[in-house]
Design a protein around this motif. Structure first.
Motif, mmCIF file in Angstrom:
data_model
loop_
_atom_site.group_PDB
_atom_site.id
_atom_site.type_symbol
_atom_site.label_atom_id
_atom_site.label_comp_id
_atom_site.label_asym_id
_atom_site.label_seq_id
_atom_site.Cartn_x
_atom_site.Cartn_y
_atom_site.Cartn_z
ATOM 1 N N ASP A 199 0.852 -1.186 0.000
ATOM 2 C CA ASP A 199 0.000 0.000 0.000
ATOM 3 C C ASP A 199 0.892 1.242 0.000
ATOM 4 O O ASP A 199 1.629 1.487 0.948
ATOM 5 N N HIS A 200 0.815 2.035 -1.088
ATOM 6 C CA HIS A 200 1.735 3.165 -1.244
ATOM 7 C C HIS A 200 1.570 4.190 -0.132
ATOM 8 O O HIS A 200 2.564 4.711 0.401
ATOM 9 N N ASP A 201 0.316 4.493 0.244
ATOM 10 C CA ASP A 201 0.093 5.489 1.293
ATOM 11 C C ASP A 201 0.683 5.033 2.625
ATOM 12 O O ASP A 201 1.288 5.829 3.359
ATOM 13 N N GLU A 202 0.522 3.764 2.944
ATOM 14 C CA GLU A 202 1.083 3.242 4.185
ATOM 15 C C GLU A 202 2.601 3.184 4.114
ATOM 16 O O GLU A 202 3.278 3.376 5.133
ATOM 17 N N CYS B 80 3.729 6.592 4.938
ATOM 18 C CA CYS B 80 3.519 6.848 6.359
ATOM 19 C C CYS B 80 4.587 6.152 7.212
ATOM 20 O O CYS B 80 5.166 6.741 8.130
#
Length: 412
Positions: free
Chosen positions: A25-28, A31
């Motif tokens: 997951d790119h967003d994770e 983060c």
């Protein structure tokens, strides 16, 4: 603090911690990376959303740590990275806190498991605890810690209470773990008011090699910081394999300065552990049945030719006004040295009911002072079998000099 491999392969105290981050997951991924970089210790050597590239990136960059987002489909990656030539520490990440998934991660070879999203304080704690393991040690004779067993003359004489509080006092200065070897009862989990997700039973049921990673996965940590290896709280009978019991203890004594054992009061189950125990603490009270059973245990040890580096007798809940005096006990046990923990029933019961160490509930209490002095004496006294045997044969006092909780035979 341990030194890490810098980018050019040379170790340096100022080198940064090199990390590879993997999360589909790119967003994770972003983060996770941001949290890691916020420690000011980290250099992101590589990051990817492709699990197929993870292993090759680790091989290429030789990081100190791999932060790997885990699900059912990619558990095999932990083992694949672990089997490579890179000595990186693997931190498994998941938003799923399922105990079965956590245990499978550790069994696959993960060094730590963290719940997403990452918390900065948890990341710093992981670096602090795990980075000392990446130091290459020069070949030397392997040292092992002390194994201090608390053994009751009978039930109800305060074995668990003393084991817990002495362990907590020792933990303040030395690496210490408290282990429940009182099988089938779960005494320590009840004492500390804990409901562990994993316990000693998981170690005995696994077919995996018992190593540091697996033991870390099933040990608990009390909020006071003390590490614990507990029995299941359900108290159901379980047939433990003696070889596994000993293998666990052997592993623990190689990792901790002090391994504190609560072994209850049974002789036969305790005898399994005798070859590993350095300090045997036999606990009695000022009651005739307790003293008689203590004499039976000492006699049986003597007849079996069993010796420990230190064998100490503690009179728990001691009162000078009791009808059974120290003089009676020393003559019955034929020992010239006893250690007393004064009676402080209300404080002890309050601590037990709160699931807290006595030292935190009654800092200036009589029993607290005696327990702390006893722990300090244990810390400063190195086991010396020759001096102990000499003292026993010549009726000389050589252990725990000038410790006021020690009462001598001359006192009645």
């Amino acid at each position: 603090m341990a030194a890490f491999q810098s980018t050019d392969g040379m170790s340096s105290k100022t080198s940064r911690i090199r990390v590879v981050v993997v999360d589909r997951d790119h967003d994770e991924l972003v983060c996770n990376t941001s949290t890691l970089q916020a420690t000011d210790l980290v250099e992101i050597a590589a990051e990817t959303t492709s699990y197929s590239l993870a292993s090759s990136l680790v091989d290429r960059h030789q990081p100190d740590f791999v932060f790997l987002s885990i699900d059912e489909e990619n558990l095999h990656l932990i083992d694949k990275i672990r089997s490579s030539e890179c000595p990186a520490r693997i931190v498994a990440l998941s938003a799923d806190e399922d105990p079965d998934l956590i245990l499978r991660c550790f069994r696959s070879g993960a060094d730590e498991f963290l719940v997403k999203p990452l918390e900065l304080e948890e990341v710093q704690d992981v670096f602090s605890r795990l980075k000392t393991r990446v130091v290459e040690k020069t070949p030397e004779v392997e040292e092992t810690g002390r194994v201090i067993a608390f053994w009751g003359s009978r039930g109800g004489c305060g074995v668990t209470t003393l084991a817990c509080n002495v362990a907590y006092a020792l933990y303040k200065n030395d690496s210490t773990i408290l282990v429940d070897y009182h099988f089938g009862q779960g005494d320590l989990s009840v004492f500390w008011d804990l409901q562990p997700a994993f316990s000693f039973r998981e170690l005995c049921e696994t077919n995996e090699r018992i190593d540091d990673t697996l033991i870390d996965s099933v040990t608990s940590q009390h909020k006071n910081g003390l590490r614990l290896l507990l029995q299941p709280q359900d108290g159901q009978p379980y047939l433990y394999d003696e070889q596994i019991i000993c293998r666990v203890l052997d592993s623990l004594r190689k990792r901790f300065d002090n391994v504190i054992l609560d072994i209850g009061h049974d002789y036969d189950s305790a005898s399994i552990l005798f070859p590993y125990i350095t300090d045997m603490i036999l606990i009695t009270t000022q009651e005739i049945p307790s003293v008689i059973l203590a004499t039976h245990k000492l006699r049986r040890l003597s007849e079996s030719g069993i010796e420990f580096d230190n064998l100490l007798v503690v009179v728990n809940a001691f009162s000078k006004s009791a009808s059974v005096t120290l003089g009676h006990i020393t003559r019955a046990l034929d020992r010239n040295q006893l250690i007393t923990i004064r009676d402080d029933r209300s404080a002890v019961q309050s601590a037990i009911n709160q699931g807290r160490p006595l030292q935190d509930v009654s800092r200036r209490g009589k029993a607290t002072k005696d327990i702390v002095r006893f722990a300090d004496a244990l810390s400063s006294q190195k086991p010396n079998k020759n001096s102990l045997q000499k003292a026993e044969s010549s009726n000389q006092r050589v252990l725990f000099k000038d410790v006021p909780l020690v009462e001598m035979t001359s006192q009645s």
